[in-house]
Motif scaffolding. Structure first.
Motif, PDB file in Angstrom:
ATOM      1  N   THR A 229      -3.418  15.877  12.468  1.00  0.00           N
ATOM      2  CA  THR A 229      -2.695  15.517  13.694  1.00  0.00           C
ATOM      3  C   THR A 229      -2.050  14.151  13.492  1.00  0.00           C
ATOM      4  O   THR A 229      -2.523  13.323  12.709  1.00  0.00           O
ATOM      5  CB  THR A 229      -3.633  15.437  14.921  1.00  0.00           C
ATOM      6  N   TRP A 230      -0.966  13.931  14.229  1.00  0.00           N
ATOM      7  CA  TRP A 230      -0.284  12.629  14.116  1.00  0.00           C
ATOM      8  C   TRP A 230      -1.145  11.504  14.677  1.00  0.00           C
ATOM      9  O   TRP A 230      -1.017  10.353  14.271  1.00  0.00           O
ATOM     10  CB  TRP A 230       1.075  12.689  14.818  1.00  0.00           C
TER      11      TRP A 230
ATOM     12  N   VAL B 137      -4.922   8.194   0.985  1.00  0.00           N
ATOM     13  CA  VAL B 137      -4.498   9.526   1.431  1.00  0.00           C
ATOM     14  C   VAL B 137      -4.503   9.558   2.964  1.00  0.00           C
ATOM     15  O   VAL B 137      -5.552   9.375   3.586  1.00  0.00           O
ATOM     16  CB  VAL B 137      -5.452  10.617   0.892  1.00  0.00           C
ATOM     17  N   VAL B 138      -3.346   9.726   3.541  1.00  0.00           N
ATOM     18  CA  VAL B 138      -3.231   9.836   5.005  1.00  0.00           C
ATOM     19  C   VAL B 138      -2.252  10.980   5.287  1.00  0.00           C
ATOM     20  O   VAL B 138      -1.041  10.779   5.305  1.00  0.00           O
ATOM     21  CB  VAL B 138      -2.690   8.517   5.626  1.00  0.00           C
ATOM     22  N   PRO B 139      -2.755  12.176   5.460  1.00  0.00           N
ATOM     23  CA  PRO B 139      -1.835  13.316   5.623  1.00  0.00           C
ATOM     24  C   PRO B 139      -1.082  13.257   6.945  1.00  0.00           C
ATOM     25  O   PRO B 139      -1.559  12.652   7.901  1.00  0.00           O
ATOM     26  CB  PRO B 139      -2.746  14.536   5.574  1.00  0.00           C
ATOM     27  N   PRO B 140       0.091  13.894   6.990  1.00  0.00           N
ATOM     28  CA  PRO B 140       0.842  13.914   8.241  1.00  0.00           C
ATOM     29  C   PRO B 140       0.252  14.913   9.230  1.00  0.00           C
ATOM     30  O   PRO B 140      -0.687  15.641   8.903  1.00  0.00           O
ATOM     31  CB  PRO B 140       2.231  14.371   7.792  1.00  0.00           C
ATOM     32  N   GLY B 141       0.849  14.948  10.417  1.00  0.00           N
ATOM     33  CA  GLY B 141       0.430  15.937  11.416  1.00  0.00           C
ATOM     34  C   GLY B 141       1.593  16.860  11.720  1.00  0.00           C
ATOM     35  O   GLY B 141       2.518  16.998  10.916  1.00  0.00           O
TER      36      GLY B 141
ATOM     37  N   ARG C  76      -4.812   5.655  11.537  1.00  0.00           N
ATOM     38  CA  ARG C  76      -5.168   5.228  10.175  1.00  0.00           C
ATOM     39  C   ARG C  76      -4.071   4.309   9.597  1.00  0.00           C
ATOM     40  O   ARG C  76      -4.364   3.276   9.019  1.00  0.00           O
ATOM     41  CB  ARG C  76      -5.291   6.502   9.323  1.00  0.00           C
ATOM     42  N   LEU C  77      -2.835   4.723   9.780  1.00  0.00           N
ATOM     43  CA  LEU C  77      -1.720   3.962   9.218  1.00  0.00           C
ATOM     44  C   LEU C  77      -1.693   2.534   9.760  1.00  0.00           C
ATOM     45  O   LEU C  77      -1.532   1.563   9.006  1.00  0.00           O
ATOM     46  CB  LEU C  77      -0.398   4.679   9.547  1.00  0.00           C
ATOM     47  N   LEU C  78      -1.891   2.398  11.064  1.00  0.00           N
ATOM     48  CA  LEU C  78      -1.835   1.051  11.636  1.00  0.00           C
ATOM     49  C   LEU C  78      -3.012   0.213  11.176  1.00  0.00           C
ATOM     50  O   LEU C  78      -2.883  -0.983  10.905  1.00  0.00           O
ATOM     51  CB  LEU C  78      -1.801   1.120  13.161  1.00  0.00           C
ATOM     52  N   SER C  79      -4.145   0.854  11.088  1.00  0.00           N
ATOM     53  CA  SER C  79      -5.308   0.122  10.618  1.00  0.00           C
ATOM     54  C   SER C  79      -5.072  -0.354   9.173  1.00  0.00           C
ATOM     55  O   SER C  79      -5.329  -1.516   8.825  1.00  0.00           O
ATOM     56  CB  SER C  79      -6.519   1.035  10.767  1.00  0.00           C
ATOM     57  N   LEU C  80      -4.495   0.526   8.349  1.00  0.00           N
ATOM     58  CA  LEU C  80      -4.185   0.133   6.961  1.00  0.00           C
ATOM     59  C   LEU C  80      -3.185  -1.012   6.935  1.00  0.00           C
ATOM     60  O   LEU C  80      -3.340  -1.984   6.196  1.00  0.00           O
ATOM     61  CB  LEU C  80      -3.570   1.303   6.191  1.00  0.00           C
ATOM     62  N   ALA C  81      -2.136  -0.890   7.750  1.00  0.00           N
ATOM     63  CA  ALA C  81      -1.077  -1.911   7.729  1.00  0.00           C
ATOM     64  C   ALA C  81      -1.662  -3.272   8.064  1.00  0.00           C
ATOM     65  O   ALA C  81      -1.314  -4.291   7.449  1.00  0.00           O
ATOM     66  CB  ALA C  81       0.012  -1.537   8.723  1.00  0.00           C
ATOM     67  N   LYS C  82      -2.578  -3.296   9.012  1.00  0.00           N
ATOM     68  CA  LYS C  82      -3.148  -4.590   9.398  1.00  0.00           C
ATOM     69  C   LYS C  82      -4.058  -5.125   8.297  1.00  0.00           C
ATOM     70  O   LYS C  82      -4.015  -6.307   7.959  1.00  0.00           O
ATOM     71  CB  LYS C  82      -3.954  -4.428  10.676  1.00  0.00           C
ATOM     72  N   ILE C  83      -4.866  -4.230   7.753  1.00  0.00           N
ATOM     73  CA  ILE C  83      -5.827  -4.716   6.746  1.00  0.00           C
ATOM     74  C   ILE C  83      -5.098  -5.173   5.484  1.00  0.00           C
ATOM     75  O   ILE C  83      -5.389  -6.239   4.941  1.00  0.00           O
ATOM     76  CB  ILE C  83      -6.884  -3.631   6.461  1.00  0.00           C
ATOM     77  N   TYR C  84      -4.112  -4.394   5.044  1.00  0.00           N
ATOM     78  CA  TYR C  84      -3.370  -4.837   3.850  1.00  0.00           C
ATOM     79  C   TYR C  84      -2.570  -6.093   4.171  1.00  0.00           C
ATOM     80  O   TYR C  84      -2.426  -6.969   3.327  1.00  0.00           O
ATOM     81  CB  TYR C  84      -2.460  -3.723   3.319  1.00  0.00           C
TER      82      TYR C  84
ATOM     83  N   PHE D  16       0.837  -1.199   0.000  1.00  0.00           N
ATOM     84  CA  PHE D  16       0.000   0.000   0.000  1.00  0.00           C
ATOM     85  C   PHE D  16       0.871   1.249   0.000  1.00  0.00           C
ATOM     86  O   PHE D  16       2.042   1.206   0.373  1.00  0.00           O
ATOM     87  CB  PHE D  16      -1.017   0.010   1.138  1.00  0.00           C
ATOM     88  N   VAL D  17       0.272   2.321  -0.485  1.00  0.00           N
ATOM     89  CA  VAL D  17       0.977   3.588  -0.643  1.00  0.00           C
ATOM     90  C   VAL D  17       0.219   4.630   0.183  1.00  0.00           C
ATOM     91  O   VAL D  17      -1.003   4.693   0.122  1.00  0.00           O
ATOM     92  CB  VAL D  17       0.962   4.029  -2.125  1.00  0.00           C
ATOM     93  N   ILE D  18       0.970   5.402   0.927  1.00  0.00           N
ATOM     94  CA  ILE D  18       0.333   6.499   1.659  1.00  0.00           C
ATOM     95  C   ILE D  18       0.714   7.798   0.979  1.00  0.00           C
ATOM     96  O   ILE D  18       1.897   8.039   0.724  1.00  0.00           O
ATOM     97  CB  ILE D  18       0.870   6.520   3.101  1.00  0.00           C
ATOM     98  N   SER D  19      -0.270   8.595   0.665  1.00  0.00           N
ATOM     99  CA  SER D  19       0.067   9.906   0.103  1.00  0.00           C
ATOM    100  C   SER D  19      -0.454  10.970   1.057  1.00  0.00           C
ATOM    101  O   SER D  19      -1.397  10.725   1.806  1.00  0.00           O
ATOM    102  CB  SER D  19      -0.552  10.071  -1.286  1.00  0.00           C
ATOM    103  N   SER D  20       0.178  12.130   1.017  1.00  0.00           N
ATOM    104  CA  SER D  20      -0.244  13.182   1.942  1.00  0.00           C
ATOM    105  C   SER D  20      -1.469  13.920   1.426  1.00  0.00           C
ATOM    106  O   SER D  20      -2.200  14.526   2.204  1.00  0.00           O
ATOM    107  CB  SER D  20       0.901  14.181   2.158  1.00  0.00           C
ATOM    108  N   THR D  21      -1.658  13.889   0.102  1.00  0.00           N
ATOM    109  CA  THR D  21      -2.811  14.570  -0.474  1.00  0.00           C
ATOM    110  C   THR D  21      -3.375  13.727  -1.625  1.00  0.00           C
ATOM    111  O   THR D  21      -2.701  12.824  -2.127  1.00  0.00           O
ATOM    112  CB  THR D  21      -2.414  15.933  -1.088  1.00  0.00           C
TER     113      THR D  21
END
Ligand code: UDP
Ligand code: LCN
Length: 806
Positions: A751-752, A519-523, A758-766, A473-478
């Motif tokens: 916010t972080w 899309v998961v923007p940083p904090g 979100r990131l952890l949820s994605l990592a687990k699901i992927y 999976f790829v995380i983009s900021s926007t």
């Protein structure tokens, strides 16, 4: 054929198209980009005295608005039209206005012809096409849902999986049996022998825990549950265990995607995470503002802290912390032996503010000590990465005492390392681009051969293609990082179809509609950057010291320029002296506006003041240019340029000191992928003017909580700042209003905590879906390996030879 072209050809605008095309043909420029097309059409409209609606609203106006490129040949024009986000149509229009669609291959050949690199008689060029690998995976249909991959994937795969309940339960049973941590079995044990028993025992366990008080600690009934077949990981109290088991029960009896997502997000799957950031000066002090080291370091450090915190919370809720299960986060970077006073030569450094977060630095092998002892620019780093992976893997396994559960790559080099390592260790791979260079440099692919000595784009773009296709999976900021805006193409989108003349043609480089994009923007680090109004958290002595430094201190060793009137409203900016960051553009904009100079001072924080302190050619050029602008516009007394690298705490306070004086922050980059300084300024309460090119377009809502500027239009930019300043003078509340809304914007969306949840949820699901469908990716991964060994590696070795000559 595009409806717009048909409409133009059907009405009397046909003759305008013919005339416009003929005028273009008689001009010098043969390759027009969108800006050029807009300018040429504006001139056409003016010359032919067209009414103003014609430019914007005629069919021809609209067609040209959506035309990204035009390539002029002797007798025809090729138009690359992007009628909507993430789609491309290509046409050849002859002099007699015959329109024919062109294939991607035709287009790439034409581009090669344009740079005189098309040699059909010598055979075809290698064609890269990733589409076949995506043919069997689901794709999003509506472009507006691009970047919401996980919801889509979950829905799609769940519905497929749930169609066969027997297979589904079998798979679930196997998946639950997998989990352990350092020899401690988690979730279920061998007392549950098959899927049928799983279903029965879940109900039995629910019955058991329901009889216990809600807040009964897990430890009180751990061994009773073990008897039934359940191990730690379900919860820290009776009520939490019951809730998690009930979700599982629902998943077994009446599965649906939302239940699956909530179940997966609740169970322990990620314990050890590695974040890879290779090239820069990766450290916690004295590194920001150096070439190649900017937001990525800030981002990764904050992400590491926040990930640990979030995992600690999860382990607490899962009842694992009391059993000695603690997360570990390692940032993997290169060790730089000649560390110039930084700690970048230390093997291990604790990440401040964490219990178990570390920076692990592994050296590059000493192919040529003159090179590998020093910092190596991101454009030159490629030959060292493969052996770095081998060495880093050994060190990582030792540090973790096991495999990581998630590998996150950062930037092109880190993502390539993540690919190689994830492949060796069979671990979920996540990509974060930060900034893809391909769209930053105009014509970077078409003229790659001319730029190769300086930038080595053939390596970088090949690495990008490999890593972005390999990532789970790829995380983009926007959103626009993936597919741009209606009138500009996205950074990932620029990899969809392009030519590297004489090297390869990419006919389908990335599937933008793939659910891998999220899309998961940083904090922003809220302990450092916070509203100026929070006086109780500020240290007055620091504020005073920084105020003096910003406005009055006379210290030519690190500050250039003294202000005639330090009380004027400050216009503030802070960035590295990269060309793209365009601090010089801001200085020029200020220089060209006497009104702005009348009302405001310009305060710039840019890492350096002197060319002799830099080895970076772009930085040297920018330093020279800034001095030149200050002289040219006689800005002495109106500008202060601080060549300082601030410690972290000071960089937070700086924004607040500017806000105390009701100043503004300007981010004038020619292009900005995201822009952390914008978040920092906004959360501090500074009204912010940021470039409309790139990520800031999504962070700021124009005139609501900040302002867009077009940094190439100096007059307009000066005018916007001036209008704001005038309005604030007339209505002092206006500054406060924008300031409040800026702070609100960051707290509600950037916010972080939001990011890492979100990131952890994605990592687990992927990770889960990767487990269920692992065999489907092997063909793709084999293709990518072939690219790595057949294209990337020989070229990297060529570069290594060049380094040997140094
Ligand atoms: N920064 C800094 N000192 C400098 C220049 C930048 O502390 O002299 C920090 C800034 O506060 C921000 C980061 O570096 O946290 C820059 O991130 P951004 O995303 O704005 O741009 P990048 O440099 O990554 O392109
Ligand atoms: C790189 C950039 O160019 C910035 O726009 C980002 O904010 C930064 O990385 C962090 O992702």
């Amino acid at each position: 054929m595009s409806e717009l072209i048909k409409s133009v050809l059907k009405c009397d605008e046909k003759s305008d198209l013919r005339q416009f095309a003929s005028e273009l043909r008689s001009s010098e420029k043969r390759y027009l980009l969108r800006n050029d097309i807009e300018r040429a059409f504006a001139e056409y409209c003016e010359e032919h005295q067209k009414p103003s609606y014609f430019y914007h609203s005629s069919y021809l106006g609209k067609l040209l608005y959506y035309t990204q490129e035009m390539i002029l040949e002797d007798e025809s024009i090729c138009m690359i039209v992007r009628p909507k986000i993430a789609s491309q149509e290509v046409y050849r229009i002859d002099e007699d206005l015959t329109v024919e669609p062109m294939t991607v291959q035709d287009l790439l050949d034409l581009r090669d012809r344009f740079v005189d690199r098309h040699h059909p008689s010598e055979g075809d060029v290698l064609e890269l096409d990733f589409q076949p690998f995506y043919d069997y995976s689901p794709t999003i249909r509506d472009p507006k849902n691009i970047g919401k991959g996980v919801q889509f994937l979950n829905r799609y795969l769940s519905s497929k999986l749930f169609q066969d309940p027997r297979q589904w339960l079998e798979m679930l049973f196997e998946f639950l049996s997998l989990h352990s941590y350092n020899g401690l079995q988690l979730l279920i044990n061998e007392r549950i022998k098959n899927r049928r028993e799983l279903s029965e025992r879940v109900k039995e366990a629910i019955g058991f825990v329901s009889q216990r008080p809600d807040d009964d600690p897990f430890d009180n009934f751990r061994f009773d549950l073990q008897e039934i077949g359940f191990e730690p990981g379900w919860g820290n109290t009776a009520v939490r265990v019951r809730e998690t088991l009930e979700i599982l029960d629902e998943l077994i009896d009446s599965p649906d995607d939302a239940v699956l997502e909530s179940f997966i997000s609740r169970i322990p799957m990620i314990f050890r995470v590695v974040l890879i950031s290779v090239h820069g000066w990766f450290g916690q002090e004295g590194v920001l503002g150096r070439p190649d080291t900017g937001g990525q370091v800030v981002y990764v450090l904050d992400q590491a802290r926040s990930l640990e915190k979030r995992l600690q919370q999860e382990f607490h809720d899962q009842g694992l912390d009391v059993l000695g299960v603690h997360p570990k986060v390692i940032i993997l970077s290169r060790s730089i032996p000649e560390a110039e006073g930084t700690r970048c030569d230390e093997r291990l450094e604790k990440v401040r503010g964490t219990d178990n977060g570390w920076i692990l630095r592994v050296p590059f092998r000493e192919f040529n000590p003159h090179v590998t002892q020093k910092w190596i620019s991101r454009f030159e780093i490629w030959p060292y990465l493969e052996t770095f992976v081998i060495d880093a893997e050994t060190e990582l396994l030792a540090e973790f005492k096991g495999k990581p559960d998630l590998i996150i790559g950062n930037y092109s080099d880190g993502n390539l390392v993540a690919f190689l390592m994830a492949r060796r260790l069979n671990v979920t791979q996540c990509n974060i681009a930060h900034a893809l260079e391909k769209s930053k440099y105009l014509f970077s692919n078409l003229y790659w051969q001319d730029l190769e000595n300086q930038y080595h784009f053939s390596l970088q773009f090949t690495a990008d293609l490999i890593a972005m296709n390999a990532a789970n999976f790829v995380i983009s900021s926007t959103y626009q990082e993936i597919v741009g805006t209606p009138d500009s193409i996205g950074q990932y989108e620029s990899y969809a179809c392009f030519t590297m003349p004489d090297l390869y043609h990419v006919v389908n480089g990335i599937e933008l509609f793939s659910p891998k994009f999220n899309v998961v923007p940083p904090g922003v680090n809220e302990a450092v950057y916070f509203p100026y109004k929070r006086k109780e958290d500020r240290i007055p002595a620091n504020a005073e010291r920084l105020e003096e430094m910003l406005f009055t201190l006379d210290d030519p060793s690190q500050i250039y320029g003294n202000l005639d009137d330090p009380k004027k409203r400050p216009i503030f900016s802070m960035a590295r002296l990269d060309r793209i960051k365009n601090l010089t553009g801001l200085a020029e904009c200020f220089g060209q506006s006497p009104e702005l100079q009348e009302r405001c001072n310009l305060i710039l924080i840019a890492g350096k003041l002197r060319t002799e302190d830099s080895t970076d050619s772009e930085e040297i050029a920018e330093i020279e240019k800034l001095y030149h602008i200050i002289d040219q516009y006689e800005l002495q007394g109106k500008v202060r340029w601080l060549g300082v690298r601030l410690p972290k705490a000071d960089s937070g306070e700086i924004y607040r000191v500017i806000a105390d004086r009701k100043g503004v922050f300007v981010q004038p980059a020619l292009f900005e992928a995201f822009g952390l300084t914008i978040l920092e300024a906004m959360i501090s309460g500074l009204p912010t003017f940021a470039t409309q090119f790139g990520g800031p377009l999504e962070i700021i809502q124009d005139r609501v909580n900040g302002f867009y500027i077009n940094p190439t239009n100096l007059e307009e930019t000066a005018d916007k700042i001036l209008k704001f300043v005038s309005k604030c003078d007339e209505h002092p509340h206006y500054w406060e209003e924008i300031s409040e809304r800026a702070m609100e914007r960051v707290y509600s969306a950037y916010t972080w905590k939001i990011h890492t949840t979100r990131l952890l949820s994605l990592a687990k699901i992927y990770g889960f879906w990767n487990y269920t469908s692992k065999e489907n990716r092997e063909d793709l991964l084999r293709y990518l390996e072939a690219l790595f060994y057949l294209i990337f590696k020989p070229r990297a070795q060529g570069l290594l030879q060049a380094h040997y000559q140094r």
